[in-house]
Design an enzyme around this catalytic site. Sequence first.
Site, mmCIF file in Angstrom:
data_model
loop_
_atom_site.group_PDB
_atom_site.id
_atom_site.type_symbol
_atom_site.label_atom_id
_atom_site.label_comp_id
_atom_site.label_asym_id
_atom_site.label_seq_id
_atom_site.Cartn_x
_atom_site.Cartn_y
_atom_site.Cartn_z
ATOM 1 C CG LEU A 125 -13.188 -51.976 8.358
ATOM 2 C CD1 LEU A 125 -14.151 -51.577 7.235
ATOM 3 C CD2 LEU A 125 -11.809 -50.925 7.906
ATOM 4 C CD GLU A 127 -17.835 -58.596 8.165
ATOM 5 O OE1 GLU A 127 -18.289 -59.303 7.907
ATOM 6 O OE2 GLU A 127 -18.929 -56.958 8.824
ATOM 7 N N GLY A 131 -10.750 -58.811 7.108
ATOM 8 C CA GLY A 131 -9.704 -58.100 7.521
ATOM 9 C C GLY A 131 -8.754 -57.101 6.909
ATOM 10 C CB SER A 132 -5.679 -57.668 4.717
ATOM 11 O OG SER A 132 -4.696 -57.240 5.966
ATOM 12 C CD GLN A 279 33.265 -48.370 20.522
ATOM 13 O OE1 GLN A 279 33.901 -49.408 20.492
ATOM 14 N NE2 GLN A 279 33.242 -47.513 20.588
ATOM 15 C CB ILE A 337 20.209 -53.410 26.744
ATOM 16 C CG1 ILE A 337 20.377 -53.138 25.519
ATOM 17 C CG2 ILE A 337 20.227 -52.421 28.081
ATOM 18 C CD1 ILE A 337 19.699 -51.051 25.071
ATOM 19 C CD GLU A 363 -6.039 -47.713 14.381
ATOM 20 O OE1 GLU A 363 -6.196 -46.541 12.964
ATOM 21 O OE2 GLU A 363 -6.797 -47.536 15.129
ATOM 22 C CD GLU A 367 2.918 -57.854 6.203
ATOM 23 O OE1 GLU A 367 1.465 -57.278 7.467
ATOM 24 O OE2 GLU A 367 3.881 -58.736 6.310
#
Length: 379
Positions: A125, A127, A131-132, A279, A337, A363, A367
């Site tokens: 889809l 190009e 995009g969006s 903790q 961590i 996908e 936004e």
Amino acid sequence: MNFEFTETQLMIKETARKFAEEELAPSADERDEQEKFPAEAVKKMGELGFMGMMVSERHGGAGLDTVSYVLAVEEISKVDASAGVIMSVNNSLVCWGLETYGSDYQKEKYLKELAAGRMLGAFALSEPEAGSDATNQRTTARRDGEYYVLNGTKNFITNGSTADVVLVMAATDRSKGAKGVSTFIVEKGSPGFVVAKKEKKLGIRSSDTVSLSFEECRVPKENLVKEEGFGIKFALKTLDGGRIGIAAQALGIAQGSLEASLKYSKERTAFGHPIAEFQALQFKLADMATNIEAARLLCLKAALLKDQGQPFGPAAAMAKLYASKVAVASALEAVQIHGGYGYIREYKVERFLRDSKITEIYEGTSEIQRVVIARSILD
Ligand code: CAA
């Protein structure tokens, strides 16, 4: 309300967990380093029914529900997010669309092979200028007798160079805008179908992402999906389901980050104690676990709605929006961590951090998910 999984769903989750541990884990770091596609593993995923999980058995699939699919994608992505997206694209973006909208001929010739994992699919889809703004399709398809002739460029195509068939969106009538776009099944090796550029990526480096170009590429008219002008509806409806798959992939990355952090914080000592006893560490782990559980519930809710035949687009957008945010945050926290060890390749959390970012982009960016959600609540 019932929070219990069925025996089948639990069996699928366990099969996926075992497969990921035995077949993906040993080579995941090396494939990431070498940007190597997991061809053998994808073949085995097909044999296990993971490439066409929701496709009916009569069309070569496993005949399972979307909840099982979410469980499997999470387990696979917990170990190897590249394998997760390869699987998700084939299941959600290719098989689902063909089973729902394809002709009998297309189901017999392509879907049966794709669902059984004997063929791999891609979805084209995006190009350079779409995009969006997905409806702004510049790739064209003109009718020429028994064929359509495609011209244009697609980019960021997952599975693009490894796929046997690509679902390509192209404008059959540019004057009609979004209503003039159609979907075509294009076979690898068709004259004029060129794999143009392999992308070098930040993460999911073992998945294959390429640009494709179509230069007078002739596609038989039987390979038009449904009808001319249906391409944007096809793509956006298909992406609604795809977003559940990507949400599950994000969930897997987040869960992998948590599990690595739990293990490390019990093993690593500082000031004479395992760091898990501090903790400051416990609060990080507690927040990660809570956010991951919330993301999981959103994914499962979207999957359940889809299985029940109810509208699920906004729920899928919420699941993807939230799970992708949790994936990035969990991977980042996991690196923190692990301290200096989190920053080097030897520990997987560095890969998880690189892999997590794309879940907020492909996908539909975060936004765009907010656009979909906002439209649904303002309706
Ligand atoms: N299902 C079916 N049809 C839909 C739909 C849906 N979910 N959403 C919209 N449509 C229809 C609309 O009804 C409209 O048709 P009508 O005019 O007949 O009513 C048509 O599609 C166009 O829709 P809009 O007018 O709403 O279009 P828009 O331009 O305002 O916005 C958008 C649409 C939500 C922004 C959409 O373009 C979008 O989702 N963009 C993101 C695209 C995307 O997700 N790309 C991912 C690329 S694939 C990928 O990443 C795969 C990979 O490799 C991993």
